[in-house]
Design a protein around this motif. Sequence first.
Motif, PDB file in Angstrom:
ATOM      1  N   VAL A 163       0.837  -1.205   0.000  1.00  0.00           N
ATOM      2  CA  VAL A 163       0.000   0.000   0.000  1.00  0.00           C
ATOM      3  C   VAL A 163       0.870   1.254   0.000  1.00  0.00           C
ATOM      4  O   VAL A 163       0.575   2.229  -0.706  1.00  0.00           O
ATOM      5  N   ILE A 164       1.951   1.244   0.777  1.00  0.00           N
ATOM      6  CA  ILE A 164       2.862   2.395   0.786  1.00  0.00           C
ATOM      7  C   ILE A 164       3.415   2.635  -0.615  1.00  0.00           C
ATOM      8  O   ILE A 164       3.468   3.766  -1.110  1.00  0.00           O
ATOM      9  N   ALA A 165       3.805   1.550  -1.293  1.00  0.00           N
ATOM     10  CA  ALA A 165       4.397   1.667  -2.631  1.00  0.00           C
ATOM     11  C   ALA A 165       3.424   2.249  -3.646  1.00  0.00           C
ATOM     12  O   ALA A 165       3.844   2.865  -4.639  1.00  0.00           O
ATOM     13  N   GLU A 166       2.122   2.078  -3.420  1.00  0.00           N
ATOM     14  CA  GLU A 166       1.115   2.620  -4.337  1.00  0.00           C
ATOM     15  C   GLU A 166       1.210   4.141  -4.447  1.00  0.00           C
ATOM     16  O   GLU A 166       0.812   4.723  -5.465  1.00  0.00           O
ATOM     17  N   TYR A 167       1.714   4.777  -3.420  1.00  0.00           N
ATOM     18  CA  TYR A 167       1.763   6.236  -3.384  1.00  0.00           C
ATOM     19  C   TYR A 167       3.182   6.772  -3.584  1.00  0.00           C
ATOM     20  O   TYR A 167       3.500   7.890  -3.209  1.00  0.00           O
ATOM     21  N   MET A 168       4.032   5.947  -4.217  1.00  0.00           N
ATOM     22  CA  MET A 168       5.397   6.357  -4.499  1.00  0.00           C
ATOM     23  C   MET A 168       5.714   6.182  -5.979  1.00  0.00           C
ATOM     24  O   MET A 168       5.240   5.242  -6.619  1.00  0.00           O
ATOM     25  N   ASN A 169       6.508   7.109  -6.518  1.00  0.00           N
ATOM     26  CA  ASN A 169       7.047   6.959  -7.859  1.00  0.00           C
ATOM     27  C   ASN A 169       8.344   6.156  -7.780  1.00  0.00           C
ATOM     28  O   ASN A 169       8.909   5.969  -6.700  1.00  0.00           O
ATOM     29  N   GLU A 170       8.834   5.693  -8.910  1.00  0.00           N
ATOM     30  CA  GLU A 170      10.032   4.866  -8.920  1.00  0.00           C
ATOM     31  C   GLU A 170      11.239   5.578  -8.323  1.00  0.00           C
ATOM     32  O   GLU A 170      12.119   4.955  -7.734  1.00  0.00           O
ATOM     33  N   SER A 171      11.293   6.879  -8.483  1.00  0.00           N
ATOM     34  CA  SER A 171      12.444   7.642  -7.990  1.00  0.00           C
ATOM     35  C   SER A 171      12.277   8.117  -6.539  1.00  0.00           C
ATOM     36  O   SER A 171      13.217   8.656  -5.944  1.00  0.00           O
ATOM     37  N   ASP A 172      11.095   7.900  -5.968  1.00  0.00           N
ATOM     38  CA  ASP A 172      10.839   8.349  -4.589  1.00  0.00           C
ATOM     39  C   ASP A 172      11.589   7.467  -3.589  1.00  0.00           C
ATOM     40  O   ASP A 172      11.870   6.294  -3.851  1.00  0.00           O
ATOM     41  N   GLU A 173      11.886   8.064  -2.429  1.00  0.00           N
ATOM     42  CA  GLU A 173      12.569   7.336  -1.363  1.00  0.00           C
ATOM     43  C   GLU A 173      11.798   7.462  -0.062  1.00  0.00           C
ATOM     44  O   GLU A 173      11.151   8.474   0.183  1.00  0.00           O
ATOM     45  N   LEU A 174      11.875   6.420   0.770  1.00  0.00           N
ATOM     46  CA  LEU A 174      11.324   6.460   2.115  1.00  0.00           C
ATOM     47  C   LEU A 174      12.438   6.823   3.080  1.00  0.00           C
ATOM     48  O   LEU A 174      13.539   6.279   2.989  1.00  0.00           O
ATOM     49  N   GLU A 175      12.152   7.730   3.996  1.00  0.00           N
ATOM     50  CA  GLU A 175      13.135   8.084   5.018  1.00  0.00           C
ATOM     51  C   GLU A 175      12.809   7.323   6.298  1.00  0.00           C
ATOM     52  O   GLU A 175      11.719   7.452   6.844  1.00  0.00           O
ATOM     53  N   LEU A 176      13.750   6.516   6.759  1.00  0.00           N
ATOM     54  CA  LEU A 176      13.578   5.766   7.997  1.00  0.00           C
ATOM     55  C   LEU A 176      14.207   6.561   9.134  1.00  0.00           C
ATOM     56  O   LEU A 176      15.391   6.864   9.111  1.00  0.00           O
ATOM     57  N   THR A 177      13.402   6.930  10.126  1.00  0.00           N
ATOM     58  CA  THR A 177      13.896   7.729  11.240  1.00  0.00           C
ATOM     59  C   THR A 177      14.348   6.831  12.388  1.00  0.00           C
ATOM     60  O   THR A 177      14.059   5.633  12.416  1.00  0.00           O
ATOM     61  N   THR A 178      15.046   7.419  13.333  1.00  0.00           N
ATOM     62  CA  THR A 178      15.486   6.668  14.512  1.00  0.00           C
ATOM     63  C   THR A 178      14.333   6.424  15.473  1.00  0.00           C
ATOM     64  O   THR A 178      14.514   5.739  16.481  1.00  0.00           O
ATOM     65  N   PHE A 179      13.181   6.970  15.164  1.00  0.00           N
ATOM     66  CA  PHE A 179      12.043   6.844  16.077  1.00  0.00           C
ATOM     67  C   PHE A 179      10.983   5.890  15.570  1.00  0.00           C
ATOM     68  O   PHE A 179       9.793   6.067  15.805  1.00  0.00           O
ATOM     69  N   GLN A 180      11.429   4.876  14.834  1.00  0.00           N
ATOM     70  CA  GLN A 180      10.544   3.815  14.351  1.00  0.00           C
ATOM     71  C   GLN A 180       9.428   4.358  13.470  1.00  0.00           C
ATOM     72  O   GLN A 180       8.298   3.876  13.495  1.00  0.00           O
ATOM     73  N   GLN A 181       9.750   5.357  12.678  1.00  0.00           N
ATOM     74  CA  GLN A 181       8.790   5.929  11.741  1.00  0.00           C
ATOM     75  C   GLN A 181       9.386   5.975  10.343  1.00  0.00           C
ATOM     76  O   GLN A 181      10.610   5.999  10.167  1.00  0.00           O
TER      77      GLN A 181
END
Length: 213
Positions: A29-47
């Motif tokens: 579901v998360i990937a549905e709202y991302m383009n191929e060049s988009d990135e997810l930022e993983l924080t130190t706060f489990q988000q």
Amino acid sequence: MNQKDKMVKLAISGGISFGAKLNAKQLTVIAEYMNESDELELTTFQQLYIEVPESKVEQVKEKFQEVGLSCYPVGNFVKSLRTCNFCKGAEQEGMPVAIELNKRIAGKPVPFTLRPAYTGCPIGCGEPMVNDIGVMKVRNGYNLYVGGKAKGMDAQTGILLMEQLLPKKLYEVIEKIIDIYSEHGKKREPFFKFINRYGLDNIKNQATGQKLL
């Protein structure tokens, strides 16, 4: 998507459970709202931070919530509760208390980002001692720490404010502390600096009616 549509950053997590985990359906579901060049930022706060069009924010939140993802605002708000892995079991380590506490405080506006943390035993995997507000389950009660700081040369452990609180009292005190910080904290004033300026004894007295010994 409208090229002029403003992008909004959302903080998402898999909620409070046995470890910081996401399942395959949530990732899809998360990937549905991302383009191929988009990135997810993983924080130190489990988000995870994801950017979505402003016009689709409510739609995205609803879709995420359907698969068990929690959504929070990004910026000067109370972060979602960082937790341990509850390795000995939900009830033994107080998972229902962590879930309820998170529900009450996450997303509240504050002068500067406030990081609460929870751990279900004295081993402290949730790192409550080095976050703004920390809760540690010890035997049948909950110890409350404030003013921890994990980063910088002035890093410090939190100060034990109260011991062996029952859940109802724990919620009340933490909510009151956040209210005091929201009302009296200066813009972009970190919580540990607010404690030093405002006074730990003042905070405890106003939040609990008790003075430090």
